[in-house]
Design an enzyme around this catalytic site. Structure first.
Site, short mmCIF file in Angstrom:
data_model
loop_
_atom_site.label_atom_id
_atom_site.label_comp_id
_atom_site.label_asym_id
_atom_site.label_seq_id
_atom_site.Cartn_x
_atom_site.Cartn_y
_atom_site.Cartn_z
CE LYS A 39 62.76 -11.50 -39.91
NZ LYS A 39 63.01 -10.40 -38.99
CG MET A 57 20.22 -5.46 -30.49
SD MET A 57 18.50 -5.40 -31.02
CE MET A 57 18.63 -5.81 -32.76
CG PHE A 94 59.85 -9.22 -29.82
CD1 PHE A 94 59.18 -8.53 -28.81
CD2 PHE A 94 59.87 -8.66 -31.08
CE1 PHE A 94 58.53 -7.34 -29.06
CE2 PHE A 94 59.23 -7.46 -31.35
CZ PHE A 94 58.56 -6.79 -30.34
CD GLN A 95 56.03 -8.11 -32.67
OE1 GLN A 95 56.46 -8.38 -33.78
NE2 GLN A 95 55.40 -6.97 -32.41
CD GLU A 152 47.72 -5.91 -37.25
OE1 GLU A 152 46.98 -5.37 -36.41
OE2 GLU A 152 48.96 -5.72 -37.29
C1 TPP Z 1 32.29 -6.74 -30.80
C2 TPP Z 1 30.94 -6.74 -30.19
N1 TPP Z 1 30.77 -6.30 -28.92
C3 TPP Z 1 29.52 -6.28 -28.38
C4 TPP Z 1 28.45 -6.74 -29.07
C5 TPP Z 1 27.05 -6.73 -28.44
N2 TPP Z 1 26.17 -5.82 -29.15
C6 TPP Z 1 25.31 -6.22 -30.11
S1 TPP Z 1 24.48 -4.97 -30.83
C7 TPP Z 1 25.25 -3.84 -29.85
C8 TPP Z 1 24.94 -2.38 -29.98
C9 TPP Z 1 25.43 -1.82 -31.25
O1 TPP Z 1 25.32 -0.43 -31.16
P1 TPP Z 1 25.31 0.47 -32.46
O2 TPP Z 1 26.45 0.15 -33.33
O3 TPP Z 1 25.17 1.89 -32.06
O4 TPP Z 1 24.01 -0.06 -33.23
P2 TPP Z 1 22.46 0.18 -32.89
O5 TPP Z 1 21.97 -1.08 -32.22
O6 TPP Z 1 22.36 1.37 -32.00
O7 TPP Z 1 21.84 0.37 -34.23
C10 TPP Z 1 26.14 -4.46 -28.98
C11 TPP Z 1 26.93 -3.76 -27.96
C12 TPP Z 1 28.68 -7.22 -30.37
N3 TPP Z 1 27.70 -7.73 -31.13
N4 TPP Z 1 29.92 -7.20 -30.91
#
Ligand code: TPP
Ligand code: MG
Lengths: 175, 574
Positions: free
Chosen positions: B161, B477, B111-112, B49
């Protein structure tokens, strides 16, 4: 409570979930509420919420603007403490046996409180008035041991002025 | 005409010109999936979803029309909370329908059952619980109205529902009547005049264009204002494409990973004309030190944005397009009355910064593959009007920095919430809305793993999106922050380049998969991918994990402290 509190009189649609929308907005934006009273209005489609907000926890302008974004909020009037007539109701049960009963009754009559209930060892009073009056009464009753106490939270209307209305319309939506 | 609640819901969606919806059925919403069979609405069956929500967002980003998603109660409703929060922070119009247990069972831990209304209240512009089938047309009409007008945003309709099975008399309301909702679009004439006067007195003005420009479809008006006044324009992460990057007045992206010129021009400005932007902390850096000498003109349709972060000298509540168009008239008339300052020295200064501090990176012929090189190659080997979506992380910043946006609505990204996993489903939604356009997602390896399964949806529904994974084998990042601010103590950021095998995974999902390890393979592979139009394509670009996003203003610091590159990583250099 000090002078930094603001009273918001919020006219809302009388619909399911409105209270939680308003309460939720306050908590998620980090605004502190001192008290909140909800009451029906002369028009059954609307309710009025009187919210007392800590003016230090957030700029009041932001609070009213965010509130205004809620769709069931129709209108917000802001009253500062010196622009408002505020009243509150308190119910208090005090522990009193026979020997002190007359002292408490005397206090009650000074504060124009009503005696609602009398038991062997306790007594329930009702007092209405400005919040400060309720504070004073609570202090004077304390030595007798307060068993239970409830306050409604304040409701407020703008002070009437001879010159012009001091009710400051924060924002009338659509205006 | 008598209809069941379910029929009335579908018919109401049709009345709102819904051409497509993204969703997945289940117990509570079952009755609504039956009349859907006979409807003109195309339904796209997602695999999770969250995907439905982001697809609806991608659709809305690309088309400007509200995206629609429909899911069942309980876990399905909670699965779509992330896209709602995402759409809320980025002001994206989406309409989400959730099934709910029968009215009579609400509150019984059925439920749900979950308190969908309560859970989504803080992340929707408004939400409704339907308590009478007769109200369905009115509520749907209101929902679309609220989602798409004023400051757009997500809305949710919770649909029990038993309401779906209740009979009602069909009647479509001919207007919306919400006494507490009257967005002010016009802008105060006196304020607009005052804004023109202030612009005419400034010597170092900058237009600070935000996502509101795109929401108000004001890109043309913005261009006219900029050209009329000769004022340089920065476009925030949410406004990339709102002003063409190849325009001589365009300074590109400001903020934490903005370019030197965009950041510095704002810092040194004596006037910021904020149009549909909201002084986000990622743009301002330390707020107290942001653009210290600037007066502020702030235009926004949401009055609460004016003065929320920075008190404007001229606040204007109104729709960006409407206000900018009238500002143009006001400027013209002001210009006839007096001499406006010559901005040439200011533009000259700005040009000098651009020349001295361009974005840089180095791709060595036989060195490791640089992510920026992949992005620039993609940019240069795709049509001008390609829609590019991105995930969240380094790859997102590089894409925003290195892509040349020439058209509005070609950049689909998660700015406010920063939702990893946004790219794949958002790209799918964008492609569904704009089937004639090429749609690429630039994704991170970490992000891709969060929502990749929607490529199964794309294969099944023949939605030929293209995904470029910048596979640096890291949560890049986060790694960057640990390298720069935690003394290279890397904690839980390694992902491995080979696990999963992205090519095999792509193939398993019905896509074509390619792998690219070397610079010389980049362009030929992109060209091969561009040829494929009958199914999704995934390219696994193996990029240099050491590459970092620069420039960077460390979080919470003043925007004067720009780290330009590796040499200035540390005080004293390296
Ligand atoms: C749902 C979610 N969880 C954690 C984060 C924290 N976060 C920001 S950037 C990042 C790394 C993303 O890794 P990747 O997709 O490999 O991108 P890269 O920075 O390596 O280009 C994380 C864990 C986030 N923004 N969103
Ligand atoms: Mg990565």
């Amino acid at each position: 409570m000090d002078g930094s509190h603001h009273i918001l009189s919020v006219l809302v649609e009388n619909k399911f979930g409105v209270l939680s929308r308003i309460a939720g907005l306050f908590s998620r934006r980090g605004y502190n509420i001192y008290s909140l009273a909800v009451s029906p209005t002369e028009d059954p489609r609307y309710s009025r919420m009187t919210v007392v907000v800590d003016g230090d926890s957030a700029p009041i302008e932001q609070v009213t603007k965010q509130l205004n974004k809620l769709i069931p909020v129709i209108r917000i009037s802001e009253l500062t403490a010196d622009q408002a007539v505020e009243r509150e109701l308190m119910l208090v049960t005090v522990k009193v046996d026979g020997s002190f009963r007359s002292q408490v009754t005397e206090l009650a009559s000074i504060f124009e409180a009503k005696i609602l209930d009398v038991g062997y060892e306790a007594m329930t009073l009702m007092v209405a008035g400005a919040p400060e009056k309720l504070d004073a009464m609570t202090e004077l009753l304390a030595p007798y041991e307060i068993v239970e106490l409830q306050r409604t939270g304040r409701i407020a209307l703008a002070k009437l002025s001879r010159e012009s209305s001091k009710l400051k319309l924060v924002k009338n939506k659509g205006a | 005409m008598k209809l069941s609640g379910a029929q009335a819901l579908i018919k109401s969606l049709e009345m709102e010109n819904t051409e497509v919806m993204f969703g997945l059925p289940g117990g509570a919403i079952l009755p609504v999936y039956d009349p859907l069979i006979d409807s003109s609405i195309r339904h796209i069956l997602v695999r999770h979803e969250q995907g439905a929500g982001h697809m609806a967002e991608g659709y809305a980003h690309a088309t400007g029309r509200p995206g629609v998603a429909m899911v069942t109660s309980g876990p399905a409703a909670t699965n779509i909370v992330t896209p709602l929060a995402d759409a809320y922070l980025d002001s994206i119009p989406i309409v989400v329908i959730t099934g709910q247990v029968p009215l009579s069972a609400i509150g019984s831990d059925a439920f749900q059952e979950c308190d969908t209304l309560g859970i989504t209240m803080p992340v929707t512009k408004h939400n409704w619980l339907v308590t009478d089938a007769q109200d369905i047309p009115r509520i749907i009409r209101e929902a679309f109205h609220v989602a798409t007008t004023g400051r757009p945003g997500p809305v949710l309709v919770d649909f029990p529902k038993d309401i779906a099975n209740q009979m009602m008399t069909w009647e479509w309301p001919d207007s919306v009547n919400l006494p507490g909702y009257k967005p002010n679009l016009k802008g105060h004439p006196k304020q607009i005049k005052e804004a023109a006067r202030l612009i005419g007195e400034s010597h170092r003005p900058v237009i600070y264009a935000g996502g509101g420009i795109l929401k108000a479809r004001a890109a043309e008006a913005l261009r006219e204002l900029a050209e009329l006044t000769g004022i340089p324009v920065v476009t925030t992460l949410m406004a990339r494409g709102a002003f063409p990057d190849d325009h001589e007045l365009c300074l590109g992206m400001p903020g934490m990973h903005g370019n030197y010129t965009a950041i510095t021009a704002m810092q040194k400005a004596d006037l910021l004309i904020a149009l549909g932007s909201r002084f986000d902390d990622r743009v301002t850096g330390k707020v107290g030190d942001f653009a210290p000498d600037a007066k502020i003109i702030h235009v926004d349709v949401d009055p609460a944005e004016l003065g929320k972060v920075r008190r404007p000298d001229v606040p204007i509540v109104g729709d960006c397009r409407n206000v900018i168009e009238r500002m143009i008239t006001a400027v013209r008339s002001d210009q006839t009355k007096r001499d406006w300052p010559d901005l040439a020295p200011w533009r000259h200064q700005v040009k000098a910064w651009q020349t001295e501090f361009p974005l840089t990176y180095e791709q060595y012929e036989d060195g490791p593959l640089k992510p920026q090189f992949c992005i620039e190659s993609l940019r240069d080997h795709t049509p001008d009007d390609t829609i590019v979506a991105s995930g969240v992380g380094q790859h997102q910043m590089w894409t925003s920095q290195h892509w040349k946006f020439r058209h509005p609505y070609t950049w689909v990204n998660s700015g406010g919430l920063g939702t990893m996993g946004f790219a794949v489903p958002a790209a799918i939604g964008a492609k569904v809305g704009m089937p004639e356009r090429m749609v690429w997602a630039v994704d991170g390896d970490g992000c891709f793993q969060m929502t990749a399964q929607e490529l199964v949806t794309a294969s099944a529904e023949q939605i030929p999106v293209k995904i470029a994974i910048l596979n640096n084998a890291y949560l890049g990042m986060v790694r960057q922050w640990q390298e720069l601010f935690y003394e290279e103590r890397y904690s839980e950021v390694y992902l491995s380049p080979d696990l999963p095998d992205y090519v095999k995974w792509a193939e398993a999902m019905g896509c074509v998969g390619f792998r690219v390890d070397t610079p010389e393979d980049v362009v030929p592979t992109i060209e091969k991918a561009n040829e494929i139009d009958d199914r999704p394509v995934v390219i696994d670009f193996r990029t240099d994990y050491r590459e970092k996003v620069y420039p960077m203003v460390p979080a919470g610091q003043p925007n004067d402290n720009i780290i330009l590159g590796p040499e200035t990583d540390r005080p004293g250099g390296r």
